[in-house]
Structure formats: structure tokens, C-alpha cells
Design an enzyme around this catalytic site. Sequence first.
Site, PDB file in Angstrom:
ATOM      1  N   CYS A 195       0.770  -1.369  -0.077  1.00 18.84           N
ATOM      2  CA  CYS A 195      -0.153   0.100   0.084  1.00 18.84           C
ATOM      3  C   CYS A 195       0.848   1.262  -0.043  1.00 18.84           C
ATOM      4  O   CYS A 195       0.886   2.188   0.979  1.00 18.84           O
ATOM      5  CB  CYS A 195      -0.907   0.023   1.140  1.00 18.84           C
ATOM      6  SG  CYS A 195      -2.038  -1.553   1.356  1.00 18.84           S
ATOM      7  N   GLU A 196       1.655   1.531  -1.222  1.00 23.78           N
ATOM      8  CA  GLU A 196       2.370   2.479  -1.336  1.00 23.78           C
ATOM      9  C   GLU A 196       2.473   2.797  -2.763  1.00 23.78           C
ATOM     10  O   GLU A 196       2.757   1.797  -3.498  1.00 23.78           O
ATOM     11  CB  GLU A 196       4.038   2.251  -0.772  1.00 23.78           C
ATOM     12  CG  GLU A 196       4.112   2.078   0.744  1.00 23.78           C
ATOM     13  CD  GLU A 196       4.272   3.251   1.527  1.00 23.78           C
ATOM     14  OE1 GLU A 196       4.720   4.220   0.904  1.00 23.78           O
ATOM     15  OE2 GLU A 196       4.381   3.004   2.804  1.00 23.78           O
TER      16      GLU A 196
END
Length: 419
Positions: A341-342
Site C-alpha cells: 500500500c504505497e
Amino acid sequence: MYFGYRDGEMQVEQVDLAKIAAEVGTPFYCYSYGQLAANLNAYRRALAPFHASICYSVKANSSLAVVSAVAALGGGADVVSGGELFLALRAGIKPENIVFSGVGKTEQELAGAVTQGIRQINVESAEELQMVAQVAQRLGKRANVALRVNPDVDALTHVKITTGKKENKFGVPWPQAHELYHAALQMPSLNVCGIAVHIGSQLLDLEPFRLAFGRVAHMVEELERDGVSIQNIDLGGGLGINYNVELPPTCESYAEVVRETLGHLNKHIIVEPGRSVVGNAGVLVTRVIYTKQTEQKLFVVTDAGMNDLIRPAMYDAWHSILPVNRTGEPPVVADVVGPICESGDVFAKDRIIEPMQSGRLLAIMCAGAYGESMASQYNFRPVPPEVMVRGSEYAVVRPRKTYEQMLEGQTVPNWVNEQ
Ligand SMILES: *Cc1c(COP(=O)(O)O)cnc(C)c1O
């Protein structure tokens, strides 16, 4: 050729990567013992005319099997922490083949190094010099010390891996070094034995090395005129590798620079290569989970992420990405991205690649250095298992942890559950 295709199937030495993937699951790192040995031997051959030690930089890949292979092949170690010192010794590297680098060695770490009697502690500041002297005195030992000097040379590499400019945190400033050597000579618990530099990583040009080594040569001559005798000249690591279309200098041409700049001094030469020993000896194998077509882009989402290999996110690094089984279909343009989640979790942008349906295996090439050693459990993902191949044999040298094992040692205090 330790990595190549046979009948469209990628092999490491004589083992199909797909076979290993079926056994250990993805993602995983796979190393070629043969490639690692060839890389180390290239240094050995090139430096044979000198009294030289090849002290592999453990931080590039600190897997026990990798460091043990280096030990078995006669290499030493360059360590940058107490943990790496422990590991190098456990792998069978003798203390007299270990050098200790780093800008912030703690009292405990130094005590460990002094107790073991390693070849050289590369000291980086006046305060550290005092600390080494104190620790050695307390232990009733003499510590072998070198000063790591900062030659103020631009390594012409990525800013995050340039270490030899005067604005970098590394080394003792050139003008101070001389003074510190004389201070060190007054400390009876120290054995002043060397000088060290390390100007950066992934160097593709020999000129920064030539400049730095030339400055070191001058320094050594000056020191010896002043009665400071130097036995070891530690040149650090930094030789680049070919990730894409780079043309890194060979070990022979590097050794030629060493000869031209330092040969006349007849000293013991130490080199600390990391990336150039393990970088091209490893791949990260990952499976495509999904593909996703948007208006702008085709995304190939893999089960490996930036927690497994952070180089693209951290250094804008380019890694070649190849299909494990080649079909020969006409290529498409895609972004290869991880599941983290980046937004920075991208292995390749706008890459021309064989169409990659979900379920297919990809190999991220040249991932042997600063891959596993920089991996984390971010997103509570286990770090990838590691496999080593030699000829037709292979072994899982680090298994994937289960979620339970990832939690090992963690506790929850009672009062967390009190209202
Ligand atoms: C990181 C490091 C190395 C190894 O650098 P490579 O570019 O991987 O060869 C060597 N010496 C020191 C002091 C380092 O910090």
C-alpha cells in the site's frame, strides 16, 4: 552463464526456476553459487600481484549461506554492525580476515570486535578513536585501528550511495586525519595499522577511484615521513554491475588503477566489494497475481513488493524483468507493481515486456545485492525465502516464516486489555 534459458525455461545453473517456485512458493530469492564464486575469483585473480585481502561487504547480502560460501572460497568480511560481526564469525570467517566499518559503532560493538581481535577497525571520528582506546584498555587488549578518511571525491553515482564527498557523514575530514593519527600513536591500547576509504557504490567509472586512491597514496607517504607507519590500505568497495546497459569496469582494470596509484607503496591491500560479488548472482522470482488495464496503463501486479526488494523505490534502480517461461509473444508496455500500500511500490514503469497473464512467473534479475538484506516485514509480509543453487543441486537456505513465527517473541501486556 549461470542464468539462462533452456527450451524457453529460465534456469539457474542446471535447475529450472519454475521447479523451485513450485516447491517453495513465491516470491523467493534464488542465488547461483557458481556466479558468486566466479565474481569472487575475478577479484582474487586481478589482485594476485598484490598482498591483498578480499573482505566481502556483508551488508550487500547477509544470508548465512552466502557469507559461508564467501568464507569457503577464502574471502574475508567487511562488517558494519555487531550483528554482521557475529554472522561473519558464525559463517567461518577468521577474525584476522574481518574489518569493521561504519560511522556509529557502539561501545558494545567495539568491545566485541576488540575481544575477537579482528584485523582492523576503521575509525571514523575523534570520539570513536577515544572510545576504541578506552574499550581496548578496559579489556587489556590492543585494538588494530585504521582511520577511514574522507577524500572529498565525487563517485558520480546516485546521491544516496555517494559516501566520499566532504558533505557526507562518512570518514574523517582529510585535514583532521593527520592530527588524529598522531593522537592515536599516543594511545598505548591502539595499534595503528592502516588507512581506509570507501567513496560510494555502483561506480561505473574508474576515475573517482583513481582520484581517491591517488590521494590516499599521498597521505600514506606523508604519514610515513612523519613516523606513522601504515600496513594496510583499505580501498572500500563500490565497483558497479550491469543492471541494464551499464558497462562496469572489470576487476582487472580496477586492479590496474590500484597498481598505478598505490603499487609503489608495497602495502597490504584490502578491498570490500559487496554488490559486485553477489548482485548478479541472485534473482527475485515472483508470480503475477493480476493484470489490470486502465485508460492510461497496463499494470502487472506481482506477489513481490517493495518490502522484498526496495531498490527501485529507494534508489530509482532499474532491474531487468524477464519471464521465467518465455513464450515469444510480441511485447506490450506495462508497469510492473507490487501489492504494498504505497504508490512507490513499483518495480518498473512503462516496461516493454512479454504479455504477462496472471499466474505467470517473473524473474527480477540482478537482485542478489541489497535485496534480501534490505527486506522488511512491512505490511506484515514474511521476507522471501532464499534458495541457493550449485550445478544441479539446490537448497532452501532460509525458509519462509509462518505468520506464527513472525509473531515469535511478541507479547501483549495485561493492561492493554484492561478497561
Ligand atoms: C557498503 C560498503 C561497501 C560495499 O559497497 P558495494 O558497492 O556493495 O561494493 C564496502 N565498504 C563499506 C565501508 C561500505 O559501507
